[in-house]
Design an enzyme around this catalytic site. Structure first.
Site, PDB file in Angstrom:
ATOM      1  N   HIS A 436     -53.284  79.261  60.929  1.00 42.39           N
ATOM      2  CA  HIS A 436     -54.032  78.711  62.063  1.00 42.39           C
ATOM      3  C   HIS A 436     -53.180  77.764  62.910  1.00 42.39           C
ATOM      4  O   HIS A 436     -53.639  77.235  63.912  1.00 42.39           O
ATOM      5  CB  HIS A 436     -55.277  77.985  61.530  1.00 42.39           C
ATOM      6  CG  HIS A 436     -56.270  77.601  62.561  1.00 42.39           C
ATOM      7  ND1 HIS A 436     -56.531  76.284  62.893  1.00 42.39           N
ATOM      8  CD2 HIS A 436     -57.088  78.341  63.342  1.00 42.39           C
ATOM      9  CE1 HIS A 436     -57.471  76.230  63.824  1.00 42.39           C
ATOM     10  NE2 HIS A 436     -57.814  77.467  64.121  1.00 42.39           N
ATOM     11  N   ARG A 565     -66.636  66.836  68.425  1.00 45.46           N
ATOM     12  CA  ARG A 565     -67.379  67.691  69.352  1.00 45.46           C
ATOM     13  C   ARG A 565     -68.504  68.448  68.652  1.00 45.46           C
ATOM     14  O   ARG A 565     -69.615  68.544  69.160  1.00 45.46           O
ATOM     15  CB  ARG A 565     -66.450  68.696  70.029  1.00 45.46           C
ATOM     16  CG  ARG A 565     -67.196  69.726  70.876  1.00 45.46           C
ATOM     17  CD  ARG A 565     -66.258  70.619  71.639  1.00 45.46           C
ATOM     18  NE  ARG A 565     -65.312  71.313  70.804  1.00 45.46           N
ATOM     19  CZ  ARG A 565     -65.534  72.471  70.199  1.00 45.46           C
ATOM     20  NH1 ARG A 565     -66.711  73.067  70.318  1.00 45.46           N
ATOM     21  NH2 ARG A 565     -64.606  73.060  69.474  1.00 45.46           N
TER      22      ARG A 565
END
Length: 686
Positions: A436, A565
């Site tokens: 990732h 978030r």
């Protein structure tokens, strides 16, 4: 790992739903331009689709295990599924009210009318029928339903009209049919001829409804009813195979099965008669949890492309990407990076700097090798084209392209084949671990010696999302960083993990240990009576062990500020646990995607950027790279940006135990909106 019962936690799926509710708040915010509010409705809908395809699908699988699942997991999957259903139904009601009672009426005040098949006058009706016969009719494949045959298999997330043809004569039974709406033909929206400065838009769904008689003319009927439905299926892939040359074939076969996964959710038009709905639910073998009432339009994600036929002010004004101070794209980027580090703050500054970096590498005679990790790519990727060009120019190009990037698997298989055809060496990754990280390393021969240049980023090498996602991207030739990246890429090639990094923070072996060490340092400082501070920004915080450690730091007197978030399982402001922790979430025109870790009080901050969120999967089951900011000027710039975000009192919401997404007030009358203020800061920064 079982969830400890003695610390305050919010379930991650429930937390995610409250994040999506913040997206819905943007659609309700009258200060947001009207067409943008429609797009936030689309984002909410798209998010929810993926949530059902992945998270709810996983919970359903877990709920089918034996009764020990609760003891193992620390919660009851069935109980969480019930919570999800209740929250989603409430959110869908709010969504429908916003769309039908607020947004549509505000469009009408702008002289823009969304009209359905019952509202077409003769002129517009003729236009629609002609359009249908020319563009749509040949693409339709109506499926007649025979109760003596298996029910047709509905595609994942496709929009269907469930049709009933009624004939009262001769007491004949009603006929049923399914029609898939072909949204890929010309998009979802058709702009109709304007009249007296009035704008009219209709959906392709309603065009098909209007022309049902053109489809079923061979049948005798007195009336036709048509109601929209959308089925969401389990999209998790079952891949019990190590990464190898056979992996692409195995993944391709699994992708074919994804569209036939177990039904998770049926979104249906609430105007559908009960007998039709009952019949449909029985045929699809759905449980009550998966039945979600909606309005006449599904797959609302298509509204992201809602056409603005009105004033320019109905959309956010386009902001020109800002230049990076002293970094030029008309002179050698290697010469510039050799002298100092540079930071690109996306989307405020241009992704073109990264393209320029790779394009120069592709033609520079001194460049010998390019190594890069890729996760999600743009549809027509300039990154890929630059890598192919480099290979054609004789460079050794090694690309780690993660095939297991969820919902990008098919695209990444395509790019893998394309790269290999052009001579690029493609590494399929690590067995059982997603890669990732977002890293590029370039080897260049200078005065007979190898010198390395790197780009390390918090977000993907994707020029499309780089216009919408807030990320940081660092250029450096600092040997303290580049020498460790050589080790990192060596490990990827040999499929082994190294752990002797002094500067990089690399998952899966090192991240958890290093984060704990940095938190412990602040705990130790606080216990001596000195000021101690932690500021963390990320997409999601769900790892229980990290949350426990942050609670420990809070109890020791460390001041902790979090900008999260999405999912946040930590609960701030709880006596005995988190009295020194504040959490905000910023939802605005751009998607906050950067991961920033700041440890230490003013004057002694250590600043790291990372590709990893603080989730068990990122810390223990993925290959991630965190990296320190060693340049004092860049470190100061990141601290300034984070402080701007911490002052936001316009788009920041509090995360609290009430989960009410209350807008944050800072006790000052001066309005601060982080994304606007960051653009201004970078524009005038010298």
């Amino acid at each position: 790992m079982p969830m400890p019962k003695n610390i305050p936690l919010i379930n991650r799926e429930v937390s995610w739903l409250y994040f999506n509710d913040r997206v819905l708040q943007e659609a309700a915010d009258k200060s947001v331009p009207l067409v943008e509010r429609i797009r936030f409705l689309a984002i909410f809908s798209s998010n929810l689709d993926e949530f059902y395809r992945v998270r709810v699908a996983t919970l359903n699988r877990l709920s089918n295990l034996n009764t020990r699942s609760k003891a193992i997991l620390g919660f009851s999957p069935r109980k969480i599924l019930n919570q999800i259903k209740n929250i989603v139904v409430r959110q869908e009601r709010k969504f429908n009210h916003l769309y039908e009672d607020v947004i549509v009426k505000e469009l009408e005040r702008e002289r823009i009318f969304l009209i359905n098949e019952t509202q077409l006058n003769v002129t517009r009706g003729s236009f629609v029928r002609e359009y249908f016969r020319e563009k749509i009719l040949s693409t339709l494949v109506p499926v007649m339903i025979n109760k003596n045959e298996p029910f047709p298999e509905l595609k994942d997330r496709a929009i269907y009209l469930f049709v009933r043809l009624v004939q009262t004569k001769n007491n004949e039974k009603s006929r049923f049919a399914l029609i898939e709406i072909p949204t890929d033909v010309s998009g979802r929206f058709i702009v109709l001829p304007e009249t007296n400065n009035l704008k009219f838009i209709t959906l392709i769904d309603d065009i098909v409804r209007y022309c049902l008689d053109d489809i079923f003319f061979i049948f005798e009927y007195d009336s036709i009813e048509a109601y929209s439905v959308q089925l969401t299926r389990d999209a998790e892939l079952d891949l019990d195979i190590h990464v190898s040359e056979k992996f692409i074939d195995a993944l391709s076969k699994s992708l074919l099965k994804r569209g036939k996964g177990k039904p998770m959710r049926l979104l249906y038009d609430t105007d559908m008669p009960l007998d039709m709905l009952t019949y449909l639910v029985a045929e699809l073998d759905l449980t009550a949890d998966g039945l979600i009432p909606g309005n006449r339009y599904h797959n609302f994600k298509d509204f992201i492309s809602f056409p603005n036929v009105g004033r320019p002010e109905l959309e956010y004004p386009k902001l020109a990407p800002l230049p990076v101070n002293e970094l030029s794209t008309v002179s050698s980027i290697f010469a510039q990076i050799s002298r100092k580090d540079y930071l690109i703050n996306l989307p405020y500054q241009s992704f073109d700097y990264i393209i320029h970096f790779l394009r120069e590498a592709a033609i520079d005679p001194k460049v010998r090798e390019i190594q890069i990790t890729l996760y999600r790519l743009a549809e027509n990727s300039r990154i890929i084209h630059a890598l192919i060009n480099a290979a054609k120019n004789g460079k050794k190009v090694s690309c780690m392209l993660e095939l297991k990037a969820r919902f990008d698997e098919q695209a990444n298989i395509y790019w893998t084949n394309r790269l290999e055809e052009e001579g690029v060496v493609v590494n399929y990754g690590m067995p059982d671990y997603k890669v990732h990280s977002k890293i590029c390393l370039i080897r260049r021969t200078e005065k007979g010696k190898d010198r390395y240049y790197a780009n390390l980023a918090t977000g993907n090498y994707n020029e499309k999302t780089a216009k919408l996602y807030c990320d940081h991207s660092l250029f450096t030739a600092n040997p303290l960083i580049t020498s460790e990246l050589v080790t990192f890429f060596d490990g990827l090639q040999k499929q082994v993990f190294h752990s002797a990094y002094k500067h990089l923070i690399v998952s899966p072996l090192q991240s958890r240990q290093k984060i704990n060490s940095l938190i412990n340092k602040e705990i130790k400082t606080a216990k001596t009576g000195k000021n101690a501070s932690i500021i963390l920004k990320m997409n999601s915080l769900t790892d229980v062990a990290i949350i426990e450690k942050l609670y420990e730091a809070s109890n020791a007197g460390v001041k902790i500020k979090l900008i999260i978030r999405g999912m946040c399982c930590l609960v701030p402001g709880i006596a005995g646990f988190s009295e020194n922790i504040e959490v905000i979430s910023i939802i605005d025109r751009y998607l906050e995607h950067a991961r920033v870790w700041i440890f230490g009080d003013a004057g002694r901050q250590n600043v790291y950027l990372s590709s990893a969120d603080m989730m068990a999967r990122n810390l223990d089951h993925r290959v991630e790279v965190g990296f320190p900011i060693l340049d004092a000027e860049i470190r100061s710039e990141i601290l300034d940006i984070i402080n701007i975000q911490l002052k936001d009192n316009t788009k920041a919401r509090e995360i609290n135990e009430l989960n009410n997404n209350r807008y944050r007030k800072t006790g000052t009358k001066v309005l601060s909106r982080a994304q606007t203020d960051i653009y201004t800061y970078l524009k005038y920064k010298k």
